[in-house]
Design a protein around this motif. Structure first.
Motif, PDB file in Angstrom:
ATOM      1  N   PHE A   1      15.942  12.215   3.105  1.00 46.27           N
ATOM      2  CA  PHE A   1      15.553  10.822   2.871  1.00 46.27           C
ATOM      3  C   PHE A   1      16.410  10.266   1.741  1.00 46.27           C
ATOM      4  O   PHE A   1      16.519  10.856   0.678  1.00 46.27           O
ATOM      5  CB  PHE A   1      14.069  10.710   2.509  1.00 46.27           C
ATOM      6  N   ILE A   2      17.039   9.133   1.972  1.00 52.64           N
ATOM      7  CA  ILE A   2      17.945   8.542   0.985  1.00 52.64           C
ATOM      8  C   ILE A   2      17.201   7.485   0.178  1.00 52.64           C
ATOM      9  O   ILE A   2      16.653   6.542   0.745  1.00 52.64           O
ATOM     10  CB  ILE A   2      19.172   7.919   1.674  1.00 52.64           C
TER      11      ILE A   2
ATOM     12  N   ASN B   1       6.466   4.316  -5.905  1.00 51.97           N
ATOM     13  CA  ASN B   1       5.735   5.182  -6.812  1.00 51.97           C
ATOM     14  C   ASN B   1       4.515   5.817  -6.159  1.00 51.97           C
ATOM     15  O   ASN B   1       3.908   6.718  -6.712  1.00 51.97           O
ATOM     16  CB  ASN B   1       5.295   4.402  -8.055  1.00 51.97           C
ATOM     17  N   ALA B   2       4.161   5.350  -4.984  1.00 47.16           N
ATOM     18  CA  ALA B   2       2.992   5.887  -4.281  1.00 47.16           C
ATOM     19  C   ALA B   2       3.402   7.037  -3.362  1.00 47.16           C
ATOM     20  O   ALA B   2       4.553   7.145  -2.966  1.00 47.16           O
ATOM     21  CB  ALA B   2       2.315   4.789  -3.479  1.00 47.16           C
ATOM     22  N   SER B   3       2.464   7.872  -3.046  1.00 42.47           N
ATOM     23  CA  SER B   3       2.693   8.971  -2.094  1.00 42.47           C
ATOM     24  C   SER B   3       1.645   8.898  -0.997  1.00 42.47           C
ATOM     25  O   SER B   3       0.861   9.825  -0.799  1.00 42.47           O
ATOM     26  CB  SER B   3       2.625  10.319  -2.812  1.00 42.47           C
TER      27      SER B   3
ATOM     28  N   GLY C   1       7.842  -3.833   2.062  1.00 49.37           N
ATOM     29  CA  GLY C   1       7.974  -2.434   1.748  1.00 49.37           C
ATOM     30  C   GLY C   1       7.477  -1.512   2.830  1.00 49.37           C
ATOM     31  O   GLY C   1       6.397  -0.966   2.719  1.00 49.37           O
ATOM     32  N   ASN C   2       8.259  -1.341   3.873  1.00 47.31           N
ATOM     33  CA  ASN C   2       7.907  -0.341   4.876  1.00 47.31           C
ATOM     34  C   ASN C   2       8.297   1.050   4.420  1.00 47.31           C
ATOM     35  O   ASN C   2       7.618   2.020   4.711  1.00 47.31           O
ATOM     36  CB  ASN C   2       8.568  -0.658   6.218  1.00 47.31           C
TER      37      ASN C   2
ATOM     38  N   ARG D   1       7.937   7.876   4.936  1.00 41.31           N
ATOM     39  CA  ARG D   1       8.995   8.332   4.030  1.00 41.31           C
ATOM     40  C   ARG D   1       8.690   9.704   3.412  1.00 41.31           C
ATOM     41  O   ARG D   1       9.562  10.329   2.847  1.00 41.31           O
ATOM     42  CB  ARG D   1       9.250   7.289   2.932  1.00 41.31           C
ATOM     43  N   ASN D   2       7.460  10.142   3.473  1.00 41.34           N
ATOM     44  CA  ASN D   2       7.145  11.402   2.793  1.00 41.34           C
ATOM     45  C   ASN D   2       6.505  12.444   3.707  1.00 41.34           C
ATOM     46  O   ASN D   2       6.144  12.162   4.835  1.00 41.34           O
ATOM     47  CB  ASN D   2       6.267  11.142   1.562  1.00 41.34           C
TER      48      ASN D   2
END
Length: 120
Positions: free
Chosen positions: A57-58, A38-40, A84-85, A46-47
């Motif tokens: 990105f899957i 939920n974080a950016s 959570g990497n 990942r982002n």
């Protein structure tokens, strides 16, 4: 290459050659239970620097079958770390089932969950 801290606290590097690890020697497992988050965070791989996910990105959760098979293969496994990497473990849609599966294994003595702590 393996990285270690030297005597003065700085990194030293040693090239690993012909290293083989037996499944029987593994007692601790780092598990990426999902790629959902939920974080950016701008520094997250990942982002796109805080502006949505990278192209291609899957977003997926670890299947219970894959988790179960891995636990069964590692006969000396005693500790699992849900980390959570690329996602927050608590964001996995099947996190309750993953935890149930892990806790049902008598050989697992320790479970760690690393989360950003912002989901309810």
């Amino acid at each position: 290459m393996a990285r270690n801290l030297g005597a003065q606290g700085g990194p030293t590097y040693k090239r690993a050659t012909n290293v083989m690890i037996s499944f029987n020697s593994i007692d601790w497992l780092h598990v990426e239970s999902t790629t959902r988050c939920n974080a950016s965070c701008p520094s997250c791989s990942r982002n796109n620097y805080g502006y949505g996910l990278k192209d291609n990105f899957i977003v997926q959760d670890l299947s219970l079958n894959a988790l179960s098979e891995t636990i069964q293969k590692l006969i000396n496994l005693t500790s699992i770390q849900l980390c959570g990497n690329l996602g927050d473990p608590i964001a996995a849609k099947n996190i309750d089932q993953q935890i149930d599966l892990i806790t049902s294994c008598k050989k697992i003595k320790r479970i760690q969950i690393h989360t950003n702590g912002s989901l309810r």
